[in-house]
Each structure stands twice: as structure tokens, then as C-alpha cells.
Design an enzyme around this catalytic site. Structure first.
Site, PDB file in Angstrom:
ATOM      1  N   HIS A  67       0.813  -1.214   0.000  1.00 36.12           N
ATOM      2  CA  HIS A  67       0.000   0.000   0.000  1.00 36.12           C
ATOM      3  C   HIS A  67       0.847   1.265   0.000  1.00 36.12           C
ATOM      4  O   HIS A  67       0.307   2.360  -0.146  1.00 36.12           O
ATOM      5  CB  HIS A  67      -0.935   0.011   1.218  1.00 36.12           C
ATOM      6  CG  HIS A  67      -1.989  -1.051   1.165  1.00 36.12           C
ATOM      7  ND1 HIS A  67      -2.914  -1.139   0.147  1.00 36.12           N
ATOM      8  CD2 HIS A  67      -2.260  -2.087   1.995  1.00 36.12           C
ATOM      9  CE1 HIS A  67      -3.713  -2.178   0.361  1.00 36.12           C
ATOM     10  NE2 HIS A  67      -3.329  -2.780   1.472  1.00 36.12           N
TER      11      HIS A  67
ATOM     12  N   GLU B  76      -4.925 -12.202   7.639  1.00 41.31           N
ATOM     13  CA  GLU B  76      -5.805 -11.026   7.645  1.00 41.31           C
ATOM     14  C   GLU B  76      -7.141 -11.284   6.954  1.00 41.31           C
ATOM     15  O   GLU B  76      -7.802 -10.345   6.518  1.00 41.31           O
ATOM     16  CB  GLU B  76      -5.096  -9.798   7.046  1.00 41.31           C
ATOM     17  CG  GLU B  76      -4.388 -10.017   5.730  1.00 41.31           C
ATOM     18  CD  GLU B  76      -3.637  -8.777   5.232  1.00 41.31           C
ATOM     19  OE1 GLU B  76      -3.794  -7.691   5.800  1.00 41.31           O
ATOM     20  OE2 GLU B  76      -2.905  -8.923   4.246  1.00 41.31           O
TER      21      GLU B  76
ATOM     22  N   ASP C 136      -7.697  -5.471   7.636  1.00 38.98           N
ATOM     23  CA  ASP C 136      -8.306  -6.418   6.690  1.00 38.98           C
ATOM     24  C   ASP C 136      -8.979  -7.573   7.419  1.00 38.98           C
ATOM     25  O   ASP C 136     -10.017  -8.080   6.955  1.00 38.98           O
ATOM     26  CB  ASP C 136      -7.248  -6.934   5.713  1.00 38.98           C
ATOM     27  CG  ASP C 136      -7.015  -5.959   4.570  1.00 38.98           C
ATOM     28  OD1 ASP C 136      -8.002  -5.456   4.010  1.00 38.98           O
ATOM     29  OD2 ASP C 136      -5.848  -5.686   4.253  1.00 38.98           O
TER      30      ASP C 136
END
Ligand code: 3PY
Ligand code: MG
Length: 254
Positions: free
Chosen positions: A44, A148, A174
Site C-alpha cells: 500500500h 488477515e 483487513d
């Protein structure tokens, strides 16, 4: 190169920063603080193949362990960041034992995996030769599977048993999205906190390391209380905004 492993072997909690901003001067500033390690985020964050090499070298020069989160299912990148000197590969969304085996295959040398030989750059970065690197590396580095999703939790025992997986990193945002089927994360909230605790216990029982992401000191302390081995606290946004706020909040301008 050995310090990360030494800290873990001594039972010390490893404190990590979490960075997605690639600017070398910024990373130098972060590395100047009392972190043991820094996660450089390619999933990310903004790191690409060039900036990740520079970021790893910047951290090694300052004695901080470079931990790299690779993009989703990018096993080629997993090998390359290790060749660039990463001491941990963190792979997002490892949901099955097959995912875990693919990760290990790219990051561990034979006989555990099939990582291709090419460690000269990493060895030079640590001031050792390629043979020393081969002797030391599997021992000093970590391959961490991110847990996750609900699927990962359901398959946890098979994932953690994969040889070459050193531990897990819990992605609380997540995980909450997956469990709640709600796109707004509720990290460490009521629907997933017991899952987090269970993952930590089962990981420890399997003799593997636990790592987790946190956004503030309160959550980091909670994770420390659970016995999590590697804890990241904060991200770029919080580092910058807390620093800016610190500067302007005490002003008494009219
Ligand atoms: C998550 O919380 O999902 C993460 O991946 C941490 O960055
Ligand atoms: Mg995540």
C-alpha cells in the site's frame, strides 16, 4: 545482519516503524528514532523496485533491520527484496498452505525452498561474502505470512506448519473487514480481538514468531501484553501529523 534474530532469541520485543514514503531523507529521519526495524511497504506504500533498494540500503547503513511488505502474491519481488538485503519478507493475504508454500519457495534456499542464487548485493551491504551470507541468511531472516482474512484464520494450522514460514503478521484492518464483511475496518474491535489473541497463542504454540501492526501506543502496549514479538507502531501519516501538531498546538499567536 544478526541483530534482529538476536533480539528475538533474547525474547525482546522488536519495535518497528511502518513506512510507505520513499524519500531517503524521510527514511533517515525515521531511522534516527529508537526503532529496531522499519517495515517498507510495497503493498500500500509507494516503494517500487528502485526505491526499495535505496530504502533497504538507507536502513542498513543506520543499523535498522529492513523488513519489506511485498505486493500481493509477488513471489518474484519476494526474492528480489531479499537479494537487495531485506531481513524479512512480509507477504499479504496468505490464505492457504499453498500460498505459504509459494512464499517459502521464493524466499528460502534449498532444501526448504527454491530461492535462486544471487546474494552478492545483499552480502556486500552487510559486509560479508556470498558464502557467509548463505550460511547466515536463512537463520537471520524471517518469512512472515500475513493473517488477515477469515479464510486464513480457518486455515491457520496448515499455514503455520509450512516449513520455512517463520511466523505471522496480523493485519487487523483487513481481518476486521473480512470477518465483519464491512468495508470500514474496525482494527482490534469486538468482532476480531479474540481471533487476534487466538492467532498469537496458536503461533507461539507452534514455536513461531508473531508480529502485528498498530496505529498508536495504546494498541502497541496491548499487543506487547499479548506477547507479540514484533510490533509496528504508527505509519507515515501519524508520524507526520503528530509531529506537525506538536509544533503548532503550543502556539499562542493571536
Ligand atoms: C491491515 O491491517 O490489514 C494491514 O495490512 C496492516 O497494514
Ligand atoms: Mg492488510
Amino acid at each position: 545482519m544478526r541483530r534482529l534474530k538476536q533480539l528475538l532469541d533474547a525474547g525482546k520485543t522488536v519495535l518497528s516503524a511502518w513506512c510507505g514514503i520513499t524519500d531517503p531523507r524521510y527514511l533517515e529521519a525515521i531511522a534516527g528514532h529508537s526503532f529496531d526495524a522499519v517495515v517498507l511497504d510495497m503493498q500500500h506504500g509507494f516503494f517500487d523496485e528502485t526505491s526499495i533498494q535505496n530504502g533497504i540500503a538507507t536502513l542498513v547503513a543506520r543499523g535498522k533491520a529492513p523488513l519489506v511488505r511485498i505486493p500481493l502474491a509477488r513471489w518474484d519481488t519476494a526474492s528480489r527484496v531479499m537479494d537487495f538485503g531485506a531481513l524479512a519478507v512480509i507477504a499479504p493475504m496468505i490464505n492457504t498452505a499453498a500460498d505459504a508454500r509459494a512464499l517459502v519457495s521464493a524466499t528460502r534456499f534449498v532444501p526448504v525452498g527454491e530461492r535462486s542464487f544471487g546474494p552478492r548485493h545483499a552480502a556486500a551491504l552487510y559486509g560479508i561474502d556470498s558464502n557467509e551470507y548463505l550460511d547466515e541468511f536463512d537463520h537471520c531472516s524471517l518469512v512472515l505470512a500475513m493473517i488477515e482474512t477469515r479464510e486464513a484464520y480457518n486455515n491457520f494450522d496448515e499455514i503455520i506448519e509450512v516449513e520455512g514460514i517463520d511466523g505471522v503478521l496480523i493485519g487487523p484492518g483487513d481481518l476486521s473487514i473480512s470477518f465483519r464483511q464491512n468495508r470500514i475496518p474496525d482494527a482490534y474491535g469486538i468482532d476480531t480481538i479474540d481471533v487476534v489473541k487466538d492467532v498469537v497463542i496458536r503461533c507461539k504454540n507452534a514455536g513461531k514468531k508473531t508480529a502485528a501492526f498498530s496505529i498508536n501506543p495504546e494498541v502497541a502496549n496491548m499487543l506487547n501484553g499479548l506477547g507479540v514479538d514484533i510490533i509496528s507502531v504508527g505509519v507515515d501519516d501519524s508520524y507526520i501529523s503528530c509531529g506537525v501538531e506538536d509544533h503548532i498546538s503550543g502556539l499562542n499567536f493571536r
